[in-house]
Scaffold this motif. Structure first.
Motif, PDB file in Angstrom:
ATOM      1  N   LEU A  52       0.801  -1.213   0.000  1.00 34.63           N
ATOM      2  CA  LEU A  52       0.000   0.000   0.000  1.00 34.63           C
ATOM      3  C   LEU A  52       0.840   1.272   0.000  1.00 34.63           C
ATOM      4  O   LEU A  52       0.418   2.291  -0.534  1.00 34.63           O
ATOM      5  CB  LEU A  52      -0.966   0.014   1.197  1.00 34.63           C
ATOM      6  CG  LEU A  52      -2.050  -1.054   1.186  1.00 34.63           C
ATOM      7  CD1 LEU A  52      -3.000  -0.842   2.357  1.00 34.63           C
ATOM      8  CD2 LEU A  52      -2.802  -1.083  -0.128  1.00 34.63           C
ATOM      9  N   THR A  53       2.007   1.223   0.588  1.00 32.24           N
ATOM     10  CA  THR A  53       2.853   2.411   0.662  1.00 32.24           C
ATOM     11  C   THR A  53       3.859   2.358  -0.474  1.00 32.24           C
ATOM     12  O   THR A  53       4.907   1.725  -0.364  1.00 32.24           O
ATOM     13  CB  THR A  53       3.557   2.496   2.023  1.00 32.24           C
ATOM     14  OG1 THR A  53       2.578   2.393   3.050  1.00 32.24           O
ATOM     15  CG2 THR A  53       4.306   3.798   2.168  1.00 32.24           C
ATOM     16  N   LEU A  54       3.505   3.005  -1.579  1.00 33.20           N
ATOM     17  CA  LEU A  54       4.322   2.979  -2.790  1.00 33.20           C
ATOM     18  C   LEU A  54       4.745   4.393  -3.165  1.00 33.20           C
ATOM     19  O   LEU A  54       4.033   5.348  -2.878  1.00 33.20           O
ATOM     20  CB  LEU A  54       3.531   2.369  -3.955  1.00 33.20           C
ATOM     21  CG  LEU A  54       3.125   0.915  -3.828  1.00 33.20           C
ATOM     22  CD1 LEU A  54       2.117   0.556  -4.906  1.00 33.20           C
ATOM     23  CD2 LEU A  54       4.352   0.021  -3.907  1.00 33.20           C
ATOM     24  N   PRO A  55       5.873   4.518  -3.853  1.00 35.07           N
ATOM     25  CA  PRO A  55       6.262   5.841  -4.336  1.00 35.07           C
ATOM     26  C   PRO A  55       5.361   6.288  -5.488  1.00 35.07           C
ATOM     27  O   PRO A  55       4.947   5.485  -6.311  1.00 35.07           O
ATOM     28  CB  PRO A  55       7.708   5.634  -4.815  1.00 35.07           C
ATOM     29  CG  PRO A  55       7.824   4.180  -5.094  1.00 35.07           C
ATOM     30  CD  PRO A  55       6.855   3.498  -4.171  1.00 35.07           C
ATOM     31  N   GLY A  56       5.015   7.562  -5.493  1.00 29.98           N
ATOM     32  CA  GLY A  56       4.247   8.109  -6.605  1.00 29.98           C
ATOM     33  C   GLY A  56       2.751   8.027  -6.441  1.00 29.98           C
ATOM     34  O   GLY A  56       2.050   9.007  -6.616  1.00 29.98           O
ATOM     35  N   LYS A  57       2.239   6.862  -6.096  1.00 32.86           N
ATOM     36  CA  LYS A  57       0.787   6.678  -5.940  1.00 32.86           C
ATOM     37  C   LYS A  57       0.542   5.647  -4.854  1.00 32.86           C
ATOM     38  O   LYS A  57       1.147   4.573  -4.857  1.00 32.86           O
ATOM     39  CB  LYS A  57       0.164   6.221  -7.258  1.00 32.86           C
ATOM     40  CG  LYS A  57      -1.349   6.070  -7.202  1.00 32.86           C
ATOM     41  CD  LYS A  57      -1.920   5.457  -8.470  1.00 32.86           C
ATOM     42  CE  LYS A  57      -1.863   6.442  -9.603  1.00 32.86           C
ATOM     43  NZ  LYS A  57      -2.593   5.959 -10.792  1.00 32.86           N
ATOM     44  N   ASP A  58      -0.343   5.969  -3.969  1.00 35.02           N
ATOM     45  CA  ASP A  58      -0.695   5.069  -2.884  1.00 35.02           C
ATOM     46  C   ASP A  58      -1.325   3.790  -3.439  1.00 35.02           C
ATOM     47  O   ASP A  58      -2.076   3.831  -4.428  1.00 35.02           O
ATOM     48  CB  ASP A  58      -1.675   5.772  -1.947  1.00 35.02           C
ATOM     49  CG  ASP A  58      -1.999   4.963  -0.730  1.00 35.02           C
ATOM     50  OD1 ASP A  58      -1.187   4.966   0.215  1.00 35.02           O
ATOM     51  OD2 ASP A  58      -3.058   4.298  -0.719  1.00 35.02           O
ATOM     52  N   GLY A  59      -1.033   2.657  -2.806  1.00 39.37           N
ATOM     53  CA  GLY A  59      -1.575   1.389  -3.252  1.00 39.37           C
ATOM     54  C   GLY A  59      -3.093   1.324  -3.199  1.00 39.37           C
ATOM     55  O   GLY A  59      -3.724   0.677  -4.040  1.00 39.37           O
ATOM     56  N   LEU A  60      -3.716   2.009  -2.233  1.00 35.47           N
ATOM     57  CA  LEU A  60      -5.181   2.018  -2.181  1.00 35.47           C
ATOM     58  C   LEU A  60      -5.775   2.793  -3.349  1.00 35.47           C
ATOM     59  O   LEU A  60      -6.815   2.413  -3.878  1.00 35.47           O
ATOM     60  CB  LEU A  60      -5.676   2.614  -0.863  1.00 35.47           C
ATOM     61  CG  LEU A  60      -5.602   1.698   0.350  1.00 35.47           C
ATOM     62  CD1 LEU A  60      -6.070   2.439   1.606  1.00 35.47           C
ATOM     63  CD2 LEU A  60      -6.424   0.440   0.147  1.00 35.47           C
ATOM     64  N   VAL A  61      -5.101   3.855  -3.771  1.00 39.33           N
ATOM     65  CA  VAL A  61      -5.560   4.601  -4.945  1.00 39.33           C
ATOM     66  C   VAL A  61      -5.467   3.704  -6.175  1.00 39.33           C
ATOM     67  O   VAL A  61      -6.400   3.624  -6.979  1.00 39.33           O
ATOM     68  CB  VAL A  61      -4.741   5.898  -5.133  1.00 39.33           C
ATOM     69  CG1 VAL A  61      -5.083   6.575  -6.450  1.00 39.33           C
ATOM     70  CG2 VAL A  61      -4.963   6.843  -3.957  1.00 39.33           C
ATOM     71  N   LEU A  62      -4.339   3.017  -6.314  1.00 37.21           N
ATOM     72  CA  LEU A  62      -4.165   2.093  -7.437  1.00 37.21           C
ATOM     73  C   LEU A  62      -5.239   1.008  -7.411  1.00 37.21           C
ATOM     74  O   LEU A  62      -5.868   0.721  -8.436  1.00 37.21           O
ATOM     75  CB  LEU A  62      -2.773   1.461  -7.404  1.00 37.21           C
ATOM     76  CG  LEU A  62      -2.502   0.381  -8.438  1.00 37.21           C
ATOM     77  CD1 LEU A  62      -2.662   0.912  -9.860  1.00 37.21           C
ATOM     78  CD2 LEU A  62      -1.115  -0.214  -8.228  1.00 37.21           C
ATOM     79  N   LEU A  63      -5.483   0.425  -6.266  1.00 36.90           N
ATOM     80  CA  LEU A  63      -6.494  -0.631  -6.158  1.00 36.90           C
ATOM     81  C   LEU A  63      -7.876  -0.096  -6.501  1.00 36.90           C
ATOM     82  O   LEU A  63      -8.657  -0.757  -7.202  1.00 36.90           O
ATOM     83  CB  LEU A  63      -6.476  -1.251  -4.760  1.00 36.90           C
ATOM     84  CG  LEU A  63      -7.452  -2.389  -4.506  1.00 36.90           C
ATOM     85  CD1 LEU A  63      -7.307  -3.505  -5.524  1.00 36.90           C
ATOM     86  CD2 LEU A  63      -7.273  -2.914  -3.089  1.00 36.90           C
ATOM     87  N   SER A  64      -8.183   1.093  -6.052  1.00 39.76           N
ATOM     88  CA  SER A  64      -9.464   1.712  -6.384  1.00 39.76           C
ATOM     89  C   SER A  64      -9.604   1.884  -7.895  1.00 39.76           C
ATOM     90  O   SER A  64     -10.663   1.592  -8.471  1.00 39.76           O
ATOM     91  CB  SER A  64      -9.591   3.063  -5.686  1.00 39.76           C
ATOM     92  OG  SER A  64     -10.797   3.695  -6.031  1.00 39.76           O
ATOM     93  N   GLU A  65      -8.554   2.333  -8.553  1.00 42.47           N
ATOM     94  CA  GLU A  65      -8.583   2.501 -10.011  1.00 42.47           C
ATOM     95  C   GLU A  65      -8.733   1.159 -10.721  1.00 42.47           C
ATOM     96  O   GLU A  65      -9.453   1.059 -11.722  1.00 42.47           O
ATOM     97  CB  GLU A  65      -7.320   3.222 -10.479  1.00 42.47           C
ATOM     98  CG  GLU A  65      -7.238   4.653 -10.016  1.00 42.47           C
ATOM     99  CD  GLU A  65      -5.904   5.311 -10.261  1.00 42.47           C
ATOM    100  OE1 GLU A  65      -5.803   6.511  -9.963  1.00 42.47           O
ATOM    101  OE2 GLU A  65      -4.955   4.642 -10.735  1.00 42.47           O
TER     102      GLU A  65
END
Length: 96
Positions: A52-65
């Protein structure tokens, strides 16, 4: 199984990839959300292992997308986050 691992920690990512490969899985490992997005568009995966803690974009944002795009790929979350709101949001995004 063909798995995508999105994990920015070198030691953890290497250990996970090595262990899963030794178990007969094919693991593509990327270290940021943008690379993960590219991998998901380019390949078919059986499951995603997501930090979940990734550089550039949060993992939860990515998962939501990912979910908003209609992709119901099974996801295993890796995180040190333990706050209840983080857990609730994560569960809502993982479940179809």
């Amino acid at each position: 199984m063909r798995l995508l691992l999105i994990e920015d920690d070198q030691i953890l990512g290497n250990a996970i990839q090595t262990g899963l490969n030794a178990s007969g899985n094919a693991v593509d490992w990327v270290e940021d959300a943008e690379s993960g997005e590219h991998a998901l568009r380019a390949e078919e995966y059986d499951a995603l292992i997501l930090d979940l803690t990734l550089p550039g974009k949060d993992g939860l944002v990515l998962l939501s997308e990912i979910r908003q795009s209609g992709n119901q790929l099974p996801v295993l979350i890796l995180t040190a986050r333990d706050a209840i709101p983080d857990r609730v949001v994560t569960i809502q995004l993982i479940l179809p």
